[in-house]
Scaffold this motif. Structure first.
Motif, mmCIF file in Angstrom:
data_model
loop_
_atom_site.group_PDB
_atom_site.id
_atom_site.type_symbol
_atom_site.label_atom_id
_atom_site.label_comp_id
_atom_site.label_asym_id
_atom_site.label_seq_id
_atom_site.Cartn_x
_atom_site.Cartn_y
_atom_site.Cartn_z
ATOM 1 N N PRO A 183 0.814 -1.222 0.000
ATOM 2 C CA PRO A 183 0.000 0.000 0.000
ATOM 3 C C PRO A 183 0.842 1.266 0.000
ATOM 4 O O PRO A 183 1.977 1.281 0.479
ATOM 5 N N ASP A 184 0.263 2.322 -0.556
ATOM 6 C CA ASP A 184 0.929 3.624 -0.564
ATOM 7 C C ASP A 184 0.736 4.371 0.746
ATOM 8 O O ASP A 184 1.410 5.358 1.020
ATOM 9 N N GLY A 185 -0.212 3.915 1.551
ATOM 10 C CA GLY A 185 -0.502 4.573 2.819
ATOM 11 C C GLY A 185 -1.161 3.605 3.766
ATOM 12 O O GLY A 185 -1.362 2.429 3.449
ATOM 13 N N PRO A 186 -1.521 4.071 4.952
ATOM 14 C CA PRO A 186 -2.149 3.191 5.942
ATOM 15 C C PRO A 186 -3.570 2.808 5.529
ATOM 16 O O PRO A 186 -4.192 3.457 4.690
ATOM 17 N N PHE A 187 -4.086 1.768 6.147
ATOM 18 C CA PHE A 187 -5.475 1.370 5.938
ATOM 19 C C PHE A 187 -6.375 2.526 6.362
ATOM 20 O O PHE A 187 -6.099 3.191 7.365
#
Length: 243
Positions: free
Chosen positions: A156-160
């Motif tokens: 992923p590019d960022g958090p959930f």
């Protein structure tokens, strides 16, 4: 004159390879959603077209003679735009419409109009495995009292987007045995999938059947009112006519 194949699916790769082996002049286009896509032996174009005007410009500049749409069944915006523009330009267009999945007597499926409808059926405290991709995660906001696990191909590019969720990285194909072991290990109660159809990702549904899991099956969007084929052989024959 060149055939443009809007690809990004396993069928797209197979159709493009078969047409290429028969000497058809073609270009396979990938949206670029997946990093490091599988190698192909055909000429590739990766990335978006830059909206409607960009697509029109590309069709003219590349001297495209016809468009064969083999995108994912849920890539409805791409298909709608492509069908409309091709009709406007009087350019032959055909969509590959793989049949949807249907349950048998051993399955426990609930059809969902979209992702947000899942909250109507799933109880608090359930562990929910989301095989729906990251783009629509925001539609599961109402499952705040469940444990959410979303599998995707790339890191992923960022958090959930929610505190009650996590990403799981995995690149298909996945065997039925592997899926059974994974769902059992994670103590999955519900599996949420898009009704994409096809054999490539059906193993997770076979695993859910074996484990007697509940499945939320997201209804696929309507396809464009345009010529269509439902088999690889039909798609190849159509492509040969215009390539």
């Amino acid at each position: 004159m060149t055939l443009l194949i809007l690809s990004g699916t396993g069928e797209g790769r197979r159709i493009a390879a078969e047409l290429h082996s028969q000497g058809i002049d073609l270009i396979a286009s990938l949206a670029g959603e997946t990093r490091n896509p599988k190698d192909q032996i055909v000429p590739l174009r990766i990335g978006g077209f830059g909206g409607e005007e960009g697509f029109r410009r590309y069709l003219a500049e590349a001297k495209i003679s016809a468009v064969l749409d083999v995108t994912h069944p849920f890539a409805s915006e791409i298909s709608e735009r492509s069908a409309r523009i091709c009709a406007d330009l009087m350019l032959p267009y055909c969509i590959f419409a793989r049949p949807p999945w249907t349950p048998n007597a051993q399955d426990d499926w609930t059809e969902l109009e979209d992702e947000s409808a899942a909250a109507q059926y799933i109880s608090a405290g359930a562990t929910v495995f989301l095989a729906t991709g990251r783009k629509t995660l925001h539609r599961f906001a109402d499952l705040s009292k469940c444990r959410l696990i979303c599998r995707q191909i790339d890191p992923p590019d960022g958090p959930f987007p929610f505190a009650n969720g996590e990403f799981l990285i995995g690149r298909p194909p996945f065997s039925v045995e592997d899926e059974i072991a994974l769902f059992d290990k994670l103590k999955v109660d519900w599996l949420i999938v898009k009704n994409a159809g096809g054999a490539a990702s059906f193993s997770k549904l076979e695993a859910a059947r074996a484990l007697k899991l509940k499945v939320g099956m997201i209804k696929r969007p309507e396809r464009p009112d345009a010529p269509s084929v439902s088999s690889i052989e039909q798609a190849v024959e159509w492509g040969k006519s215009f390539g």
